[in-house]
Design an enzyme around this catalytic site. Structure first.
Site, mmCIF file in Angstrom:
data_model
loop_
_atom_site.group_PDB
_atom_site.id
_atom_site.type_symbol
_atom_site.label_atom_id
_atom_site.label_comp_id
_atom_site.label_asym_id
_atom_site.label_seq_id
_atom_site.Cartn_x
_atom_site.Cartn_y
_atom_site.Cartn_z
ATOM 1 N N GLN A 187 -56.501 3.208 -16.735
ATOM 2 C CA GLN A 187 -55.461 3.652 -17.661
ATOM 3 C C GLN A 187 -54.423 2.561 -17.859
ATOM 4 O OE1 GLN A 187 -53.880 7.491 -16.485
ATOM 5 N NE2 GLN A 187 -51.868 6.942 -17.230
ATOM 6 N N GLY A 188 -54.431 1.933 -19.028
ATOM 7 C CA GLY A 188 -53.519 0.816 -19.298
ATOM 8 C C GLY A 188 -52.328 1.250 -20.119
ATOM 9 N N SER B 50 -48.647 1.439 -18.480
ATOM 10 C CA SER B 50 -47.407 0.784 -18.045
ATOM 11 C C SER B 50 -47.445 -0.720 -18.282
ATOM 12 C CB SER B 50 -47.181 1.023 -16.558
ATOM 13 O OG SER B 50 -47.216 2.389 -16.271
ATOM 14 N N SER C 249 -54.405 0.973 -12.235
ATOM 15 C CA SER C 249 -55.156 1.262 -11.013
ATOM 16 C C SER C 249 -56.645 1.017 -11.208
ATOM 17 C CB SER C 249 -54.939 2.710 -10.583
ATOM 18 O OG SER C 249 -53.587 2.908 -10.250
ATOM 19 N N GLU D 275 -52.270 14.898 -15.768
ATOM 20 C CA GLU D 275 -52.234 14.163 -14.512
ATOM 21 C C GLU D 275 -51.250 14.804 -13.532
ATOM 22 O OE1 GLU D 275 -51.139 10.142 -15.370
ATOM 23 O OE2 GLU D 275 -51.597 9.426 -13.360
HETATM 24 C C1 LIG Z 1 -49.757 3.980 -6.971
HETATM 25 C C2 LIG Z 1 -49.458 3.818 -8.416
HETATM 26 C C3 LIG Z 1 -50.485 3.852 -9.339
HETATM 27 C C4 LIG Z 1 -50.207 3.683 -10.699
HETATM 28 N N1 LIG Z 1 -51.253 3.681 -11.573
HETATM 29 C C5 LIG Z 1 -51.017 3.440 -12.896
HETATM 30 C C6 LIG Z 1 -52.109 3.318 -13.823
HETATM 31 O O1 LIG Z 1 -53.281 3.450 -13.438
HETATM 32 N N2 LIG Z 1 -51.836 3.076 -15.107
HETATM 33 C C7 LIG Z 1 -50.554 2.938 -15.578
HETATM 34 O O2 LIG Z 1 -50.368 2.734 -16.772
HETATM 35 N N3 LIG Z 1 -49.472 3.021 -14.729
HETATM 36 C C8 LIG Z 1 -49.693 3.262 -13.396
HETATM 37 N N4 LIG Z 1 -48.631 3.327 -12.517
HETATM 38 C C9 LIG Z 1 -47.288 3.058 -13.024
HETATM 39 C C10 LIG Z 1 -46.325 4.223 -13.033
HETATM 40 O O3 LIG Z 1 -46.609 5.097 -14.075
HETATM 41 C C11 LIG Z 1 -44.908 3.643 -13.108
HETATM 42 O O4 LIG Z 1 -44.656 2.957 -11.921
HETATM 43 C C12 LIG Z 1 -43.854 4.702 -13.320
HETATM 44 O O5 LIG Z 1 -43.964 5.305 -14.576
HETATM 45 C C13 LIG Z 1 -42.444 4.153 -13.140
HETATM 46 O O6 LIG Z 1 -42.229 2.973 -13.864
HETATM 47 P P1 LIG Z 1 -41.600 1.678 -13.154
HETATM 48 O O7 LIG Z 1 -42.376 1.422 -11.938
HETATM 49 O O8 LIG Z 1 -41.481 0.629 -14.163
HETATM 50 O O9 LIG Z 1 -40.150 2.137 -12.690
HETATM 51 P P2 LIG Z 1 -38.849 2.188 -13.608
HETATM 52 O O10 LIG Z 1 -39.129 2.938 -14.847
HETATM 53 O O11 LIG Z 1 -38.261 0.846 -13.736
HETATM 54 O O12 LIG Z 1 -37.905 3.088 -12.690
HETATM 55 C C14 LIG Z 1 -37.136 2.574 -11.606
HETATM 56 C C15 LIG Z 1 -36.173 3.662 -11.138
HETATM 57 O O13 LIG Z 1 -35.309 4.047 -12.219
HETATM 58 C C16 LIG Z 1 -35.394 5.431 -12.465
HETATM 59 N N5 LIG Z 1 -35.256 5.698 -13.910
HETATM 60 C C17 LIG Z 1 -35.860 5.064 -14.942
HETATM 61 N N6 LIG Z 1 -35.542 5.643 -16.115
HETATM 62 C C18 LIG Z 1 -34.741 6.687 -15.832
HETATM 63 C C19 LIG Z 1 -34.093 7.692 -16.609
HETATM 64 N N7 LIG Z 1 -34.219 7.761 -17.946
HETATM 65 N N8 LIG Z 1 -33.354 8.614 -15.964
HETATM 66 C C20 LIG Z 1 -33.217 8.578 -14.616
HETATM 67 N N9 LIG Z 1 -33.806 7.668 -13.828
HETATM 68 C C21 LIG Z 1 -34.561 6.726 -14.423
HETATM 69 C C22 LIG Z 1 -36.765 5.833 -11.965
HETATM 70 O O14 LIG Z 1 -36.833 7.215 -11.628
HETATM 71 C C23 LIG Z 1 -36.929 4.944 -10.748
HETATM 72 O O15 LIG Z 1 -36.299 5.537 -9.651
HETATM 73 C C24 LIG Z 1 -48.878 3.481 -11.151
HETATM 74 C C25 LIG Z 1 -47.834 3.467 -10.210
HETATM 75 C C26 LIG Z 1 -48.116 3.612 -8.852
HETATM 76 C C27 LIG Z 1 -46.967 3.566 -7.890
#
Ligand SMILES: Cc1cc2nc3c(=O)[nH]c(=O)nc-3n(C[C@H](O)[C@H](O)[C@H](O)COP(=O)(O)OP(=O)(O)OC[C@H]3O[C@@H](n4cnc5c(N)ncnc54)[C@H](O)[C@@H]3O)c2cc1C
Lengths: 385, 325
Positions: A124-125, A127, A159, A242
């Site tokens: 799933q691409g 992020s 992932s 999901e």
């Molecule tokens: C184990 C794992 C597997 C994953 N697998 C995939 C995958 O297969 N495909 C894929 O596309 N993605 C995947 N992801 C990505 C995942 O969807 C993102 O990590 C997630 O959506 C958060 O984005 P970020 O890491 O950029 O954090 P950020 O969005 O930068 O967030 C950082 C912090 O800020 C807070 N924050 C951000 N915006 C707001 C808001 N509007 N209000 C309040 N708080 C906020 C968040 O809650 C968090 O605490 C995976 C992540 C993990 C950890």
């Protein structure tokens, strides 16, 4: 709104299905994992074995390679696998739902049977480095050139991309339109020229997620899923499935660990402090509440009330259960903080799972994002602006 | 019950609750009596009074949620749902006292009664003139009522049971019946508390939409939104747990139902109290006044969390596997 009585029980034919599955499992047990075999490769073999028995895609129509039964049937199989401490079916349920809802008839026939059989492994691409929670802010572009698109950009946290053949890719097809109407979805073969996959090592030592670099990658129009600009609703459907308690096989796995903790509470009654014993009781409560909650959501679904933004409740309740459970488990089994988990990452197997439980409040939309969804979409609270 | 019939009964209780809800903590004894009389006229004691019962436990649990959603002084649990269930379980073996309205007796700290000789109170006793006590061995006795016992919950009536009062033996529950009874009581109390929490959270969400500070509605502040989202999830968790436990009482062996009921009470003890506390925070200063209904909800939920079984009791029991397994 009236809340009326629900039937929390299993439909009668589920018992029979569970019995047949257990019998099959006894004859086709989990294969031996090779000494150097990476976990995803091993799980992939397991997926094919389950599929050969007809146990994958029970809720997918037969024309697409499934069994044409209900979600409940698939959930029952996940349940049985979890209860038997066997790995679950690779999590393709939500991808399959996205394809069933948004792909053309020809595409469904092309991709779904192969996805279910494990002939194509999908990732799933969504992020990107600059687009996590704010997924709509993605900057990967797909620029149309006649009958195809040229894709440029970078994906992150994809992932198992290193073990996948196809990627469900989101990219911007229109830079002028508002974000939610300018994103399109594609099925990108990862062996295409211009695609670079670079694995990242996770905190628990596993190679789970990857970076994906896309440099002038050509994607055919026939590889676009749904209409141009219709990628956002597809993405939202995918993530909402999901988050759903029903579509993940986690719950019965929690149940096994909870029972292990309760046996420790009984066998080490004089040794474990009272505070820790009640924490174990609390883990059992969390787990049972989650079981009850999943049963209620199933019953509501069967009664014709569908899963909407309320799947954010499921996600938050699962996160609460999982995180407290592993925290408590490490206090009951402190020896797990020592030793080598087998992948050079230090700490026992339980510690590795504990580290992964920290991600529960991040993946699939962070806990803060789930709260935003409940506040806005369920409670109807106003926006800041 | 038939689905339509249940909706009618549910609607009756809702209308009743809307009409008799108290608006402030200054309670009129005459209004209390009138409300209880009106509740009696709904004839709900019949729901679990006959064998087999006319309503399922899940249906009763939904009615208890409805009753809990408003600040009411009426005894739905004690006199309408719990005592009649006890008499039904005792069946023909019971020696009912004609012309009396029993509620149930609890230990002085409001937990399930201990061994005979420990002090008792009559709980949820509006309109009651006797109290049925279920001893740990299943023996059921009927006791007289003494004067009112003041307690933190201004809505729910509690009276003493005079220590010297002769207790007449009414009958005896078998082991499975005793298990069923405990589970039933835990589930219905949990349902009433969850109904209270749900309703109070809903009121605080409405308030968050209307109340303006800094030129905008306070419900647009993310800090407030996240509090209310958490309260909502807590209410949903409690709801799932209680309704499932009620279903277990209708469909599963009593031992399984008791585990589910203990889980429900443990969840609700924590989640209903947290949800109400969050709601109060969102109301700000207004919820700290005597006139506001907030403290009526808080008092009810707070005392409810220690009633029948405390969190500590439940978690210690649930920490170990059921022996039968
Ligand atoms: C184990 C794992 C597997 C994953 N697998 C995939 C995958 O297969 N495909 C894929 O596309 N993605 C995947 N992801 C990505 C995942 O969807 C993102 O990590 C997630 O959506 C958060 O984005 P970020 O890491 O950029 O954090 P950020 O969005 O930068 O967030 C950082 C912090 O800020 C807070 N924050 C951000 N915006 C707001 C808001 N509007 N209000 C309040 N708080 C906020 C968040 O809650 C968090 O605490 C995976 C992540 C993990 C950890």
């Amino acid at each position: 709104m009236n809340d009326t009585p629900l039937d929390f029980g299993d439909p009668a034919d589920l018992d029979d299905l569970r019995r047949r599955f257990r019998a099959w499992l006894a004859e086709h047990p989990l294969p031996e994992r090779g000494a150097d075999e990476p976990l995803p490769t091993f799980l992939h073999r397991w997926h094919r074995q389950l599929h050969s028995g007809g146990w994958v895609g029970l809720d997918v129509p037969q024309v697409y390679g499934g069994q044409g039964l209900s979600t409940l049937h698939q959930v029952a199989i996940s349940d049985e696998l979890g209860a038997g401490a066997a790995p679950g079916i690779p999590r393709i349920g939500y991808l399959a739902h996205a394809l069933m809802e948004f792909a053309s008839e020809e595409q469904r026939q092309r991709w779904l049977p192969r996805m279910l059989a494990g002939e194509d492994v999908w990732c799933q691409g969504f992020s990107e480095p600059g687009a996590g929670s704010d997924l709509a802010g993605m900057s990967t572009t797909a620029t149309r050139e006649g009958d195809h698109y040229i894709v440029n950009g970078q994906k992150l946290w994809t992932s198992y991309a290193q073990y996948s053949g196809l990627c469900l890719l989101l990219a911007r097809t229109d830079r002028s339109a508002p974000a939610h109407t300018s994103i399109s979805a594609f099925a990108l073969p990862l062996d295409r020229a211009g695609v670079t996959v670079r694995p990242l090592r996770a905190a628990n030592g596993d190679d789970e997620f990857c970076e994906l670099f896309l440099d002038d990658v050509r994607i055919e129009e026939s590889e676009r899923i749904g209409a141009e600009g219709n990628g956002w609703p597809l993405a939202m459907t995918t993530v909402s499935y999901e988050r759903n308690a029903l579509d993940t096989g986690h719950i019965s796995k929690y149940g096994l660990l909870v029972e292990r903790l309760r046996r420790a509470a009984r066998d080490r009654r004089d040794e474990l402090p009272d505070g820790l014993r009640s924490e174990i009781g609390r883990c059992f409560v969390d787990y049972e509440v989650l079981v009850a909650h999943a049963a209620r959501r199933t019953a509501e679904r069967l009664a014709g009330r569908t899963a909407g933004p309320e799947s954010s409740y499921d996600k938050l309740l699962m996160t609460r259960t999982e995180q407290r459970l592993y925290e408590t488990a490490l206090r009951v089994f402190p020896e797990e903080l020592f030793g080598d988990g087998g992948n050079g990452a230090e700490g026992g197997e339980l510690f590795g799972e504990y580290l992964y439980s920290r991600a529960a409040s991040v993946y699939g939309g962070t806990s803060q994002i789930q709260r935003n969804i409940i506040a806005k979409q369920v409670l109807g609270l106003p926006s800041a602006r | 019950m038939q689905a339509e019939e249940f909706l009618l009964v549910q609607d009756l209780v809702r209308t009743f609750a809307g009409r008799h809800r108290v608006e402030s903590a200054d309670l009129e004894p005459s209004a209390r009596a009138a409300a209880q009389k009106a509740l009696g006229e709904l004839g709900l004691a019949e729901l679990r009074g006959s064998s087999p019962p006319a309503a399922t436990v899940q249906e009763c649990a939904l009615l208890a949620e409805e009753h809990g959603s408003q600040p009411l002084t009426t005894s739905l649990l004690g006199t309408v749902l719990l005592a009649p269930e006890l008499l039904r379980l005792l069946g023909d073996g019971a020696a009912p006292e004609v012309g009396t309205t029993p509620t149930i007796a609890l230990a002085r700290d409001l937990r399930f009664p201990g061994p005979p000789g420990d002090g008792l109170v009559a709980w949820d006793c509006e309109g009651a003139d006797r109290a049925l006590c279920v001893a740990p061995d299943g023996t059921v006795t009927s006791a007289e009522l003494g004067p009112a016992v003041p307690a933190a919950d201004l809505l729910r009536g509690i009276r003493s049971v005079p220590p010297g009062s002769p207790a007449a033996t009414v009958g005896r529950l078998g082991p499975e019946q005793l298990t069923h009874w405990q589970a039933y009581a835990l589930v219905l109390l949990s349902s009433e508390l969850v109904g209270a929490a749900r309703s109070f959270v809903r009121q605080s969400v409405e308030y968050a939409r209307e109340r303006r500070q800094y030129g905008r509605s306070i419900g647009s502040f993310q800090a407030v939104q996240h509090l209310l989202a958490d309260a909502t999830v807590l209410v949903e968790a409690g709801t799932s747990a209680t309704r499932y436990a009620a279903w277990c009482l209708d469909n599963q062996p009593p031992a399984r139902a008791l585990t589910a009921a203990r889980v429900a009470k443990a969840e609700v003890n924590a989640s209903a109290l947290d949800a109400v506390s969050i709601g109060m925070q969102v109301f700000g200063g207004i919820a700290q006044t005597w006139e506001h209904v907030a403290h009526l909800y808080l008092r009810k939920v707070l005392l409810g969390t220690t009633t029948l079984a405390t969190t500590a009791d439940l978690l210690t029991t649930l920490a170990e596997p059921e022996t039968a397994r």
